[in-house]
Design a protein around this motif. Structure first.
Motif, PDB file in Angstrom:
ATOM      1  N   TRP A 216       0.849  -1.202   0.000  1.00  0.00           N
ATOM      2  CA  TRP A 216       0.000   0.000   0.000  1.00  0.00           C
ATOM      3  C   TRP A 216       0.881   1.247   0.000  1.00  0.00           C
ATOM      4  N   GLU A 217       1.875   1.240   0.875  1.00  0.00           N
ATOM      5  CA  GLU A 217       2.806   2.365   0.992  1.00  0.00           C
ATOM      6  C   GLU A 217       3.540   2.586  -0.333  1.00  0.00           C
ATOM      7  N   GLU A 218       4.074   1.494  -0.849  1.00  0.00           N
ATOM      8  CA  GLU A 218       4.834   1.545  -2.097  1.00  0.00           C
ATOM      9  C   GLU A 218       3.976   2.079  -3.257  1.00  0.00           C
ATOM     10  N   LEU A 219       2.757   1.542  -3.371  1.00  0.00           N
ATOM     11  CA  LEU A 219       1.904   1.910  -4.501  1.00  0.00           C
ATOM     12  C   LEU A 219       1.342   3.322  -4.359  1.00  0.00           C
ATOM     13  N   THR A 220       1.090   3.742  -3.120  1.00  0.00           N
ATOM     14  CA  THR A 220       0.629   5.125  -2.925  1.00  0.00           C
ATOM     15  C   THR A 220       1.723   6.082  -3.385  1.00  0.00           C
ATOM     16  N   ASN A 221       2.953   5.798  -2.950  1.00  0.00           N
ATOM     17  CA  ASN A 221       4.067   6.644  -3.383  1.00  0.00           C
ATOM     18  C   ASN A 221       4.205   6.625  -4.898  1.00  0.00           C
ATOM     19  N   LEU A 222       4.050   5.427  -5.465  1.00  0.00           N
ATOM     20  CA  LEU A 222       4.186   5.310  -6.923  1.00  0.00           C
ATOM     21  C   LEU A 222       3.151   6.183  -7.637  1.00  0.00           C
ATOM     22  N   ILE A 223       1.897   6.055  -7.243  1.00  0.00           N
ATOM     23  CA  ILE A 223       0.840   6.800  -7.945  1.00  0.00           C
ATOM     24  C   ILE A 223       1.019   8.308  -7.756  1.00  0.00           C
ATOM     25  N   LEU A 224       1.417   8.705  -6.542  1.00  0.00           N
ATOM     26  CA  LEU A 224       1.587  10.147  -6.314  1.00  0.00           C
ATOM     27  C   LEU A 224       2.804  10.704  -7.057  1.00  0.00           C
ATOM     28  N   ARG A 225       3.794   9.863  -7.264  1.00  0.00           N
ATOM     29  CA  ARG A 225       4.994  10.339  -7.961  1.00  0.00           C
ATOM     30  C   ARG A 225       4.896  10.181  -9.476  1.00  0.00           C
ATOM     31  N   MET A 226       3.948   9.377  -9.895  1.00  0.00           N
ATOM     32  CA  MET A 226       3.898   8.966 -11.294  1.00  0.00           C
ATOM     33  C   MET A 226       3.976  10.115 -12.309  1.00  0.00           C
ATOM     34  N   PRO A 227       3.220  11.213 -12.088  1.00  0.00           N
ATOM     35  CA  PRO A 227       3.279  12.280 -13.095  1.00  0.00           C
ATOM     36  C   PRO A 227       4.697  12.824 -13.306  1.00  0.00           C
ATOM     37  N   GLU A 228       5.536  12.747 -12.273  1.00  0.00           N
ATOM     38  CA  GLU A 228       6.895  13.304 -12.354  1.00  0.00           C
ATOM     39  C   GLU A 228       7.923  12.278 -12.826  1.00  0.00           C
ATOM     40  N   MET A 229       7.539  11.026 -12.840  1.00  0.00           N
ATOM     41  CA  MET A 229       8.538   9.990 -13.133  1.00  0.00           C
ATOM     42  C   MET A 229       8.871   9.935 -14.614  1.00  0.00           C
ATOM     43  N   ARG A 231       9.972   8.019 -18.119  1.00  0.00           N
ATOM     44  CA  ARG A 231       9.596   6.784 -18.785  1.00  0.00           C
ATOM     45  C   ARG A 231      10.588   5.663 -18.433  1.00  0.00           C
ATOM     46  N   THR A 232      11.867   6.012 -18.419  1.00  0.00           N
ATOM     47  CA  THR A 232      12.904   5.008 -18.116  1.00  0.00           C
ATOM     48  C   THR A 232      12.728   4.455 -16.699  1.00  0.00           C
ATOM     49  N   GLU A 233      12.472   5.377 -15.756  1.00  0.00           N
ATOM     50  CA  GLU A 233      12.295   4.946 -14.369  1.00  0.00           C
ATOM     51  C   GLU A 233      11.120   3.978 -14.247  1.00  0.00           C
ATOM     52  N   LEU A 234      10.035   4.322 -14.945  1.00  0.00           N
ATOM     53  CA  LEU A 234       8.849   3.447 -14.910  1.00  0.00           C
ATOM     54  C   LEU A 234       9.150   2.067 -15.476  1.00  0.00           C
ATOM     55  N   LEU A 235       9.880   2.062 -16.582  1.00  0.00           N
ATOM     56  CA  LEU A 235      10.089   0.786 -17.285  1.00  0.00           C
ATOM     57  C   LEU A 235      11.222  -0.052 -16.670  1.00  0.00           C
ATOM     58  N   THR A 236      11.981   0.541 -15.754  1.00  0.00           N
ATOM     59  CA  THR A 236      13.036  -0.248 -15.105  1.00  0.00           C
ATOM     60  C   THR A 236      12.684  -0.512 -13.639  1.00  0.00           C
ATOM     61  N   ASP A 237      12.889   0.486 -12.756  1.00  0.00           N
ATOM     62  CA  ASP A 237      12.664   0.283 -11.318  1.00  0.00           C
ATOM     63  C   ASP A 237      11.227  -0.117 -11.001  1.00  0.00           C
ATOM     64  N   THR A 238      10.280   0.631 -11.553  1.00  0.00           N
ATOM     65  CA  THR A 238       8.882   0.355 -11.222  1.00  0.00           C
ATOM     66  C   THR A 238       8.474  -1.014 -11.761  1.00  0.00           C
ATOM     67  N   TYR A 239       8.903  -1.298 -12.989  1.00  0.00           N
ATOM     68  CA  TYR A 239       8.572  -2.610 -13.529  1.00  0.00           C
ATOM     69  C   TYR A 239       9.146  -3.722 -12.644  1.00  0.00           C
ATOM     70  N   SER A 240      10.364  -3.528 -12.152  1.00  0.00           N
ATOM     71  CA  SER A 240      11.000  -4.559 -11.313  1.00  0.00           C
ATOM     72  C   SER A 240      10.178  -4.853 -10.065  1.00  0.00           C
ATOM     73  N   PHE A 241       9.598  -3.791  -9.494  1.00  0.00           N
ATOM     74  CA  PHE A 241       8.745  -3.991  -8.325  1.00  0.00           C
ATOM     75  C   PHE A 241       7.574  -4.918  -8.674  1.00  0.00           C
ATOM     76  N   PHE A 242       6.915  -4.652  -9.808  1.00  0.00           N
ATOM     77  CA  PHE A 242       5.781  -5.494 -10.199  1.00  0.00           C
ATOM     78  C   PHE A 242       6.221  -6.921 -10.510  1.00  0.00           C
ATOM     79  N   GLU A 243       7.387  -7.036 -11.110  1.00  0.00           N
ATOM     80  CA  GLU A 243       7.865  -8.385 -11.441  1.00  0.00           C
ATOM     81  C   GLU A 243       8.118  -9.188 -10.164  1.00  0.00           C
ATOM     82  N   ALA A 244       8.714  -8.510  -9.156  1.00  0.00           N
ATOM     83  CA  ALA A 244       9.006  -9.197  -7.902  1.00  0.00           C
ATOM     84  C   ALA A 244       7.723  -9.608  -7.177  1.00  0.00           C
ATOM     85  N   GLU A 245       6.652  -8.849  -7.406  1.00  0.00           N
ATOM     86  CA  GLU A 245       5.383  -9.106  -6.706  1.00  0.00           C
ATOM     87  C   GLU A 245       4.374  -9.785  -7.643  1.00  0.00           C
ATOM     88  N   LYS A 246       4.899 -10.438  -8.669  1.00  0.00           N
ATOM     89  CA  LYS A 246       4.020 -10.973  -9.710  1.00  0.00           C
ATOM     90  C   LYS A 246       2.897 -11.858  -9.152  1.00  0.00           C
TER      91      LYS A 246
END
Ligand SMILES: [Zn+2]
Length: 336
Positions: A216-229, A231-246
């Protein structure tokens, strides 16, 4: 404990209370999703059926019958549950634990009660039980519990009185969690309650592990930061989080939907008390203002999540699906 101390389920308790002070009949079927409290309610009902002075609120709590029930040693009460790791209850167990016992008279109560987890009964087990359900000895009451009644033979359904348990309200689930663990943080209890869909047992399970609060904490931060992130950050770090929590992916989508709901509530009513995390509220309000987020944008973001859920179920390529979802969300949540 009695009926009245069980949280929620007013309708079911009312329906089971009436037979306690009248002629109960011989077979009841408690229906409701896993974790909703069928067995807990079934045990309280059994206690009322065995009690020497029952009321519509259940057993008296003080007679020998109630005390034996509380100590789990009542000789006239038996449970037949699915053993962990087993797929079905063995037919041999239906015979030895139930069928060969029903003919024996009760020892201290005026009747005998059997609680059976009917989700564990395959067709063969149901057939074994059927004859006794059709012609039960006068002193016997069966309480069956089931989450999926479509798996029961029509003849079982027609021999039992159905009582349905419904999801609890968020407030009831919070109360149950607080009762079990007075130390639980109110914010966490609300999160578990909201995520559990009103199923107390599921909320209790969630409260035993940390992933929900952390994600919840992680995803809240993600959504609130998303407009500023980027494309590279989304497709690397953020994607890795989803992959780990697949393995939790469906839960992550549900969590993101809950966070979007909170944003929608904040847009519609910034003073609302319904927000999970008051500490994030100021940040949320500033993101909403800065990026001119509207209810329409939040609605479209929610559609992005629904599409991702569909793609996930269809077993598409995980990486492509997640990256597409992240970029679509960024687009919806960015200014413009
Ligand atoms: Zn009693």
């Amino acid at each position: 404990m009695s009926f009245s101390e069980l949280i929620g389920q007013y309708e079911a308790k009312k329906r089971l209370g009436v037979p306690l002070v009248g002629q109960p009949g011989h077979a009841f079927l408690l229906i409701g999703p896993s974790g909703i409290g069928k067995k807990t309610l079934g045990r309280e009902f059994a206690k009322g059926l065995l009690c020497s002075h029952p009321t519509e609120n259940g057993g008296c709590g003080t007679c020998p019958n109630c005390i034996y029930m509380r100590e789990h040693t009542h000789p006239d009460y038996r449970e037949l549950l699915l053993a962990s790791g087993e797929k079905n209850i063995k037919v041999a167990d239906v015979r030895s634990k139930i069928l060969s016992d029903v003919g024996i008279m009760a020892q201290i109560a005026t009747r005998k009660v059997y609680l059976i987890d009917a989700d564990g009964l395959a067709e063969e087990g149901q057939n074994a039980l059927l004859k006794t359900l059709e012609e039960p000895p006068a002193h016997v009451v069966f309480i069956l519990t089931v989450s999926d009644e479509s798996k029961l033979l029509p003849t079982i359904l027609s021999r039992t009185v159905s009582v349905r348990l419904i999801p609890n309200t968020e407030e009831e689930v919070v109360r149950a969690l607080m009762q079990k663990d007075p130390e639980i943080l109110p914010d966490d209890a609300t999160l578990f309650a909201r995520f559990s869909g009103g199923v107390i047992g599921y909320a209790m399970n969630l409260s035993q592990s940390s992933w929900l609060v952390e994600d919840w904490e992680e995803l809240t931060n993600l959504i609130l930061r998303m407009p500023e992130m980027t494309r590279t950050e989304l497709l690397t770090d953020t994607y890795s989080f989803f992959e780990a929590e697949k393995e939790h992916f469906v839960d992550l989508l549900a969590l993101m939907n809950m966070i979007l709901d909170e944003m929608a509530i904040t847009i519609a009513d910034p003073k609302s008390e319904r927000l999970h995390d008051a500490g994030k509220k100021d940040k949320m309000i500033s993101v909403i203002r800065k990026h001119k987020l509207t209810l329409a944008k939040i609605g479209r973001s929610s559609v992005v999540l629904t599409e991702a859920a569909k793609a996930f179920q269809a077993n598409g390529d995980f990486e492509i699906m997640v990256c597409r979802m992240l970029l679509a969300l960024k687009k919806e949540l960015s200014n413009g």
